[in-house]
Every structure is written in C-alpha cells, then in structure tokens.
Design an enzyme around this catalytic site. Structure first.
Site, PDB file in Angstrom:
ATOM      1  CB  ALA A   1       8.635 -12.055   0.719  1.00 19.95           C
TER       2      ALA A   1
ATOM      3  CG  ASP B   1      -0.038  -0.084   2.654  1.00 22.34           C
ATOM      4  OD1 ASP B   1       0.605   0.427   2.714  1.00 22.34           O
ATOM      5  OD2 ASP B   1      -0.786  -0.650   3.447  1.00 22.34           O
TER       6      ASP B   1
ATOM      7  CG  ASP C   1       3.607  -3.854   7.121  1.00 25.90           C
ATOM      8  OD1 ASP C   1       2.965  -4.552   8.055  1.00 25.90           O
ATOM      9  OD2 ASP C   1       3.111  -2.919   6.732  1.00 25.90           O
TER      10      ASP C   1
END
Ligand code: FAD
Lengths: 500, 546
Positions: A343, A288, A360
């Site tokens: 990731a 985001d 995160d």
C-alpha cells in the site's frame, strides 16, 4: 542370557538419550533459545535419573516384573513425548510445567532401568565385570544416540516419528525380557497383551505422524479448520463451526462471520454516508472483501480500488464460493479493481484522486506494520484525496489499548486532517475503534443505506462518545523514526495479555 | 558363567568405534561442505594500485592527442564528485573526472541484487550541523532537507531519516535497545556512563577562545584554542584513564565508537578525534531526535548516484591515472583506459587530486614530486565489508531487528539492514551489511591478513561471528559477497589532526589541489565533501585571477 541382557542396556540407554534430545529440540523449536532449553532439559533429566536410581532401592520383590513394566511405561511416555509436546503446546496454561514434568517422568523411569538391570544380572556376573559391562554398553548406546539423532533421526524421520520409533524399541526390550524370563514372570498374559497394544499404538502413531502434526496445529483453534495456507506474507487459516466462519491471519482473529457486519458497517457507513455522492473509493488492506461489500451499497460509487499485498488472500475471497458468499461476491463486481502491491509504495506512486479512503490494516503489532500508521503514510493518503475527501482508519481498541488508539488520532491530526474518533462494540473483538480524518468539516449523515443491521441514523451518535476509561494518558504522533505506536501497542496489549 | 569381555574384544570394539566415528565425521563434514554458502570476493581493483606502487609500466602509448579541459579531477569518490558538484554550481563545466574503477563512489559505492540495494562502505550521514553549510546545501538540493520550521530547525524527509528502531546491542544472551550497555551494569558503571555523557555534552557546548566551537564538522572549522587542540597529543585511552573512566562497559562503548568511525581502537586514536565523535555532532531537526541519521538501502551510494547525475559528460570511469606532470603551460594527466589498455591524457589548467593522498607520491612526477609531506606518517585502517543475502530476517532473543545490530562480544561492528528503510510489510529476504575493521593488529599486518585470506575462510569467520547472535542464521544465508578495503580509512593517530603532516597535506602544489577526506585525518561524508568543495574553490579562485 547375559549378553542378551547387556544388549538391552545398550538399547535402553540409546532410547533414554534420544528422549532427552527430543525434549530439548522440541523445546528449542517452540520456545527458541536452544542453549537454555538444552541445558535445562538435560539438567532436569539427569537430576530425575538420579531420583529414579534412588527409588530403585524400594523395588524389592519382583525385579524383572518391575523392569518390564518400566520398559513398557518408558515406551509409552517417551514414544509419545514429541507428539504430546507439540499438541499440548497451545493448549496448556504453562508449557514449561508440562515439558519439565514429562522430562522428569522419563528421567525417573530411565534412572530406574540401569539399577534394576544390574540387579537382575548381579548373580550372573562378578561385580567388577557387571559394572564394567553394563556401563560400557550404556555409554556406547549414548554415543550411538547422540550421533544418529542429528545425522539421521531429525533429518530423515522428524521428531514425532523418531520418538515413536524409540518408544517401540523400549516396548521391544520389554517383550524380549518377557520372553527371556517367561518362566519366572507372573501375569504373563496381561503383560503380553499390554505390549501388543503398545506396539500397535506406537506403530500407528509412527504411520500417522503427518496427521498428528496437522492436528497439533488445529488444536490452536477452537473450531475445525476448513482452509489453511501459507502465502509469502502470512499464514491464512479459516475455521468454520456451524454458521460461524472465522478468518485468522498469523493466528490473529480478523473476523467472525457472526458479527463481522458490526465491524464493517461501523468502518464504512459513518464516513461513506456523510459524502453526498461518493464516486471513487480506495480500500487499503481488507482483501477479504467485506468492506467492499458495504461500499457497494452506495449506488453513486463508480470505482473501488482495492490495494492488498496478498493476492492469494484476495483470490480466496473472490473465487472460492464458500468464502465469496460472505462478501456477497463483492470482489467480482465490475467496479472493483484489485491491486496486489504494498500500500505504501503504491500510494507514493499514485496520481489518481479518491473521494474516500478506507484503511483497514492489521493492528500495529510490529515495526513494518507500524509504518502504515505513520504521519508519512497519512500524508501520502491525504495527497490522493479530493478537497472534500475523507479517510477512515481501523485503529485498534480504545479500551484495551487506549493510548494506541489516540496515537492514531493525533497522528492523523498532525498531518492536517480534522479527526473524528468513534468506536463500536463487536462481540468477538471487544470495543473497537476507528478514526475518520476529514479534509473539510465533517457532518454525520441523516440517512443510511437500507438493510443495515448495526449503523442507523438514530443510534449512530452513540458511537462518537467516549467514556472516561477510554481517554488517553499519553499523547504522541507516530513517525517512521519513532514508531511510538508500536511501542505503545506492545506495552498495552502486553499488559492485557499478562493479566488475563 | 559366560566369559567376561576379553581385552582383545574390548580393544577391537574400541578400534571399530573409532573407525566408525571417523567415517561418520568425514561423512558429516562432506555433507556440510556440500551445503556451504556461496561466497565471492569482490573489491577495489588492487592490481593497478600495486603496479603503480611498484612502478610497473601500464598501458601502451596512444596516438590520440590529449583531451583539453580547464580542470581534471582525479578520483570520483565523494570528494571528487563534490568538487565537480561545486564547479558546476558555479557555472563551470569544462572539466573531466577520471576514476580508476568502472563505477564511481569510492568508499561510498554501493551494489544491488534481486533482493535489495546495499552499501559497500559508507552507509549513513548524521543530521547536519549548523556550520556544515555545504552538507545542508546539498541536502536541500536533493530534498533530504525539505524545509525549515519557524525556529530554523531543518525538516528532514522522513523516508530518509533512519526508521525506528535504530540500534540494538547483543549482550548477555539477548538484544537490548540502543548501543550503550544497559544490562548487567554495576552502580559504578552507570555512574561513569552518565558522567561520560555529561562530559562530552560539555565539550559539545564548549566554544574556544577564538569564538569557534571546540569540535566542528567539518573539523577544520573547529577552534584552534590550544587548550582544546592539545587533546590531539594524547590517545583516547589515555584521556579516559586520566579522567577516571575505567568502567568496562563504558570503555567497550567508546572503543566501539572509535572502531566504528575510525576503524581503530582507543589506543590508536587521538583524544581529540575520539571526543570529536561525541561532541562534534550538533545537528538537529524539527522532526527527529538530535542523534538521528539519514540512511538509504544503498547507504551513501544514494548520494553518489545523485551527485553523478548530470556529470555523465564529464566522468570517465575505468580510467586509472598513472602520472601527473606540469609541462609549464598546463598539467598533463596520463591515464589508462582499462577496457583497451591504451594510455590517454588530459591537458588542463588545474588538477584536483581527489584520490587517496598517499597515492600522490606514485603519481606526481617532475617538480610536482617534490612533496613536503611525510607520507610515512599516514596510517590507514583496513576494513572488510560483507553483504549477506538472507532468506529471512535473522531471529534472535530480545528487542526486534534494528537498522544497526551490534554484539558486545564481537570484533566486528555487527551489521546494518539494507531493507530497514523499506516501506513494505513484506517480510522475507533481506540483505545485511557486515562491517569488520581490522583494528586488532598493526595496519600493515592486518592488511596482509585481509588480502591473503581466502573468501571461504572469511565467510566462515563471519558466519561463526553472526551465529553468536543468531544461532540458526547459517541455514538462512543465500550468499555472501566480500569487499576488502586495504586502505579503508585514514587513522587519526595521536598528533595527526593538528600536526604538521596534515597541514602540509592540504597545501596545493603548483597547479594541483588536493581534495580527499584523508586531509581531515578522519574519513566521512562531511569531510570528503568539504575538501572537494575547498579544492574546487581554490581552483576557481586561481583561474579567475589568472
Ligand atoms: C567500510 C567503510 C565504511 C564507511 N562508513 C561511512 C559512513 O557510514 N558514513 C560516512 O560518512 N563515511 C563512511 N566511510 C568513510 C568514507 O570513506 C567517506 O564517507 C567518503 O566516501 C570518502 O570519500 P573520498 O572521496 O574522500 O575518498 P574515496 O572514497 O577513497 O575516493 C577516492 C576515489 O579515487 C579513486 N582513485 C584512486 N586511485 C586512483 C587513480 N590512480 N586514478 C583515478 N582514480 C583513483 C578511487 O577509486 C575512489 O573512487 C566509510 C568508509 C569505509 C571504508
């Protein structure tokens, strides 16, 4: 007049069975386990049909009138049953009470129908004929319903439209009966008016069923949905009520624009500011762009590498002005490079070095997310950090899930990080936890970038102390082959969800 | 008053309805058939095997001179590849490996598609015991064991240790964690289950009068103490009965384990073999529970790929061996190049026979054919393996999807999930490998059933079985591929492991050494590797001496 009435027996039994099948199917869709749902729905339905039949003895005066009223009512309740179930699923406290309540009402009404019909017909047929014919039509109707339901209704109409259609059929039966008995019936006018209103309502529902379905979903959220999409990885829903924009991933709140600055300032600044000249920053998750916005407040930053699986999520927050304004167009910054990969897999192949890594990810609510919180993962993170390197991990709430929080801390320590746990109060989340993992001794900064609203040199110290009710009772390291964090998280949040 | 419904009207109506229902049903079936799942039968090249058995002539003579090398290895399964691995480790590279199939690996072969790699047979290896030194050696070389901690416990590469959750069992309508039944137990069931595990734990710690562990891996290192070895003379079901174990859930579990490891039911497995499964595994790790295993998306195909690296010059695949004879000075091994149909041969000083042992009776010629082995005593369990590609992970009630997913009610062993070890958060398509040991009837009958049944039929059987656990799975199936293993695993029948036949099977015959896992009477990675290395050692020994 006998055959027309016998045809109604056929029609109403078809409708009756269709409602039962609809309830069973909706319940299976929403609650899973079709065997249980179907058995219980059918059982409850048949039982209440019995009650309806029993109650029919108390109808003594105008039988035809009652029959018409029952038909209108079945049309209304049965016709809207699928819609009601879908819309109220998220809204009501106990869905099962609603489900079986609705099934019971329909069951009672359907149970009333046949005895009433038989009594209407009783003077027109010999008893043995009456019984034989009414039940023949009844059972044939049932057969028809059970065949067309899976073969035609569900595949071609869908549940919502099918239920409106059959509601309509019931109302037509009522209108038909009104017509046949217009000489005997009182209140003709109001009955007709009611029937017309119902026809309009049901036709409307049938025509607008798509809109209804959309509404059924939106009722999950308090605020109007301003954007929603399903990517291959998740369901993204953004709601906006006034100034407050909220992001939900798979129905879990990720941020609320009202207080996300608290969350993101706390995530970034204690660690970032402690570094003298952070240059190369790695962000894992956080598509985001809010974390990146905070990172770019440090002029020494030369590169931000953002690794987020979901390209649609990232482009939403980079290219749609409505949302990119929230992160101050951070994702458009020249220093930011975006990598849409897993990731873990990406890290294993990465040969670059970073000064700081921000981790995160969504909470460890399932086993595949749990892998991103394991010692193996943190070892891979450690490998890409420079000798003074830091990692910060969002690590769920130390209040609601204290053992989960401390499990992240122990896991980071187990791979050789010096850990510094802290927490911040974010009103829309509650008390939220983070852990800094440091490769060399960690020291808090004396100053912070200008313009912060939550983190400051005077108050930051408060974040690092934990009251007694946030201390762990279990100590464990999360590994790929024990997933202890997911187990802890499940039990802690599960407990919380049960008591609240 | 209207006419009541006449008989003829009623009958006509009935006929009409029947006709309608029939048409409807046909239409429904047609729709279903149209939507049927694509399925394909793959599998080992059986035609060549059957021709060998039937003595048919294969290939045409070639003018090429035989290829000379020191050692010829027949078969590139785990045993053949391990023999090669050992030879190479000892500095000997002058050998050829002849493999029937176009791919190597045998029962440990793997496949892959757009979604994932997946096993066609062997899919895991338990943590290595202390005495399983060759397994440890290989694991160290491949980085599967990354090091040892201060107490000498191996530290395993965590990406290869089976990720949690490892196993789950479908019973009474939903999944529970672990495979030992937990739900719906009577007090006596729980008591017996506890007692059973205590008993096998005692066996695990037992040392025979010769100082060797009662049950070792490889099993040839086990104690030959009569008190223990005599367990081979009764069946596992007999042993359970003798020891007062009759709890249904317990028997289910032990039977499941026998079917899983040996492809045979309790009655057909010797008690020694049955107990070996529970008492043999003594592996531990610094970073995992003792009952852990290592696994990969492609199963033991991972080990096959590692072993075959560096053997490029030696492996000749698509090369079924059809005859082996001793010409006095050397051994001639004749093979067919499947591609060209030509008969070629190698001339070598020694041969390592790493194909299934029963095949030697068709291949060995001349003096070599005079075998002492009673081949009739060898019994093989047939298996069917299916790889099923799914649009999404199967949904079910109870605990989350595990690596190994088993149903209490099925004659299959359930399925393992190929993507379980992935470190990705992408939910979505996956491949599951479904295992069905045909342990119900006599192996010959079952083998016939396996090979004569169409792939469509097998797919239906498999989907119906999976639907018991996952009612909605069929709409998520993208494709099913099937692999029948006619002679999947040797069966440790009563008396086989410590009997004469096995002893004779292991003996070399002149210049031919035998290496297949068949020589253990049980089939797994450790045994196959052990016999491969033992054969290589025997060969090196003789070559050194001559
Ligand atoms: C369905 C199934 C599941 C299994 N699961 C596991 C597991 O999870 N873990 C485990 O450890 N073990 C498992 N096993 C056991 C497996 O058999 C062993 O692990 C191991 O692969 C055996 O190796 P091998 O070399 O002894 O035999 P094979 O694999 O049988 O190798 C023999 C080779 O010889 C070749 N060959 C045959 N005839 C000829 C010829 N005429 N000329 C040339 N070549 C020939 C064959 O093609 C084959 O490649 C499983 C077995 C099966 C069938």
């Amino acid at each position: 007049m006998t055959y027309p009435l016998l045809l109604t027996a056929f029609a109403i039994s078809t409708c009756g069975l269709v409602y039962e099948l609809i309830a069973g199917t909706v319940a299976s869709y929403l609650l899973g386990d079709s065997v249980t749902q179907f058995s219980t729905v059918i059982g409850v339905y048949l039982f209440f049909m019995g009650i309806g039949s029993f109650l029919s003895r108390y109808v003594n005066k105008n039988i035809v009138l009652t029959f018409v009223q029952v038909e209108l009512l079945v049309g209304l309740v049965g016709g809207s049953s699928a819609t009601l179930l879908f819309i109220l699923f998220e809204r009501v406290e106990s869905f099962r009470i609603l489900l079986y309540g609705l099934v019971a009402i329909i069951g009672i009404l359907i149970g009333l129908e046949i005895p009433l019909l038989m009594r209407i017909l009783k003077d027109r047929l010999e008893f043995k004929e009456l019984v034989s014919q009414v039940f023949t039509f009844d059972y044939v109707g049932a057969l028809l319903a059970s065949l067309i339901f899976p073969l035609i209704l569900v595949p071609y109409l869908g549940l919502i439209r099918a239920s409106f259609l059959f509601g309509l059929l019931n109302v037509l039966v009522a209108i038909w009966t009104i017509y046949l008995f217009k000489a005997e019936l009182p209140w003709l006018r109001s009955l007709r008016a009611m029937a017309v209103v119902l026809v309009i309502a049901l036709v409307g529902g049938f025509a607008y069923s798509d809109k209804l379905m959309a509404f059924a979903e939106s009722s999950t959220f308090q605020d109007p949905i301003i954007y929603s999409t399903s990517t291959p990885y998740q369901r993204i829903v953004i709601t906006g009520g006034g100034k407050d924009v909220k992001l939900f991933l798979n129905n879990n709140l990720q941020f609320s624009s009202r207080d996300e600055y608290r969350y993101h300032e706390a995530l970034i600044h204690p660690a970032m500011a402690s570094l003298k000249h952070p240059r190369d920053v790695l962000v894992l998750g956080g598509g985001d762009g809010m974390a990146v916005r905070e990172i770019l407040k440090y002029p020494s930053v030369a590169s931000v590498t953002l690794v987020d699986l979901d390209s649609e999520m990232v482009s939403l927050f980079r290219d749609q002005p409505l949302f990119s304004q929230l992160n101050g167009d951070a994702l458009k910054d020249k220093r930011v490079s975006i990598i849409n990969q897993d990731a873990f897999t990406w890290l294993k192949r990465c040969h670059n070095t970073f000064d700081i890594a921000i981790v995160d990810f969504p909470d460890p609510s399932n086993f595949s997310l749990g892998k991103l919180y394991t010692d193996t993962f943190y070892r891979a993170v450690k490998k890409v950090l420079g000798p003074q390197g830091l990692v910060v991990v969002q690590s769920t709430s130390p209040y609601f899930a204290k053992n989960s929080f401390w499990c992240v801390v122990s896991t980071l320590s187990s791979v050789g990080f010096q850990t510094v746990p802290y927490h911040a109060y974010v009103p829309s989340f509650g008390d939220w936890g983070y852990v800094i993992g440091a490769k060399s001794p960690f020291q808090l900064a004396a100053s912070y970038p200008d313009g912060l609203r939550y983190v400051s040199a005077d108050t930051v110290n408060q974040l690092f102390s934990f009251p007694k009710d946030m201390l762990p009772t279990i100590n464990s390291v999360n590994k790929l082959n024990n997933q202890s964090l997911v187990h802890l998280f499940e039990s802690e949040w599960g407990e919380y969800a049960e008591t609240h | 008053m209207p006419r009541p419904i006449s008989r003829s009207l009623f009958l006509k109506g009935l006929v009409g309805l029947t006709a309608g229902a029939t048409v409807g049903k046909l239409w429904y079936d047609w729709m279903q058939a149209k939507a049927s799942i694509p399925c394909k039968m793959l599998g080992p090249s059986m035609s060549i095997g059957h021709k060998l058995r039937d003595g048919a002539t294969l290939g045409r003579k070639s003018e090429q001179p035989p290829e000379e090398c020191k050692v010829t290895i027949i078969g590139a399964g785990i045993s053949g590849l391990s023999a090669a691995w050992w030879l190479k480790r000892q500095g000997m590279t002058d050998f050829r490996i002849l493999e029937l199939e176009s791919h190597v690996g045998g029962n440990s072969a793997s496949g892959s598609n757009r979604v994932s790699a997946y096993p066609w047979g062997a899919h895991y290896v338990p943590l290595a015991n202390q005495e399983s030194q060759y397994v440890r050696m290989l694991f160290e070389e491949l980085g599967i064991i990354a090091g040892y901690d201060s107490t000498e416990r191996p530290i395993y590469n965590e990406l290869f240790l089976c990720h949690e959750p490892q196993e789950r069992l479908f019973k009474d309508g939903s999944f529970q964690e672990g495979l030992v039944p937990k739900r719906g137990l009577q007090k006596s069931d729980s008591r017996q289950i506890a007692k059973f595990f205590e008993t096998v734990k005692r066996f695990r710690d037992t040392v025979g009068s010769d100082g060797k562990p009662a049950f070792a891996i490889p099993l040839d290192l086990s104690s030959t103490d009569q008190a223990i070895v005599s367990l081979d003379k009764l069946s596992m079901s007999q042993w359970l009965q003798d020891n007062g174990f009759d709890s249904k859930p317990l028997l289910w579990y032990v039977n499941y384990c026998c079917r899983d490891d040996y492809g045979s039911a309790l009655e057909h497995v010797s008690a020694w073999a049955g107990l070996h499964y529970f008492a043999g595994r003594r592996g531990n790790a610094a970073n995992a529970e003792n009952n852990s295993i290592v696994t990969w998306p492609e199963g033991n195909g991972f080990l096959v790929d590692k072993l075959k690296q560096g053997l490029k010059d030696q492996i000749i695949s698509g090369a079924p061996v059809i005859a082996v004879s001793d010409s006095g000075s050397a051994v001639d091994t004749v093979f067919v190049r499947s591609e060209t149909g030509e008969c070629l041969s190698t001339k070598s000083e020694r041969v390592i026979f790493a194909a299934p042992r029963f095949i030697s009776k068709f291949l060995l010629k001349g003096d070599l054919a005079k075998s002492q082995v009673d081949f009739e005593a060898l019994s093989y369990a047939p298996w069917l393996v299916a790889n099923i590609t799914l649009r999404t992970v199967p949904r079910a009630r109870g605990t989350a999807l595990a690596w190994d997913n088993v149903s209490y009610y099925s004659r299959s062993l359930g399925y393992v999930v190929a993507t379980h070890q992935n470190i990705t958060t992408r939910a979505g398509e996956t491949v599951v490998t479904y295992y069905l040991p045909l342990s119900g009837s006599d192996p010959n009958v079952a083998r016939h059933e396996l090979l004569s049944t169409s792939s469509e039929h097998w797919s239906k059987v498999i989907v119906a079985d999976l639907e018991q656990m996952h009612p909605e799975i069929s709409k998520d199936i993208i494709a099913i591929e099937l692999w029948p293993w006619g002679h999947g695993m040797i069966r440790p029948s009563v008396g086989f492991i410590w009997g004469d036949t096995r002893r004779k099977m292991k003996e070399s015959q002149g210049k031919v050494f035998f290496a297949h896992s068949d020589m253990s009477g049980i089939s797994n990675f450790e045994e196959a590797q052990y016999h491969g290395i033992k054969a290589a050692q025997g060969v090196l020994d003789q070559l050194r001496r001559s």
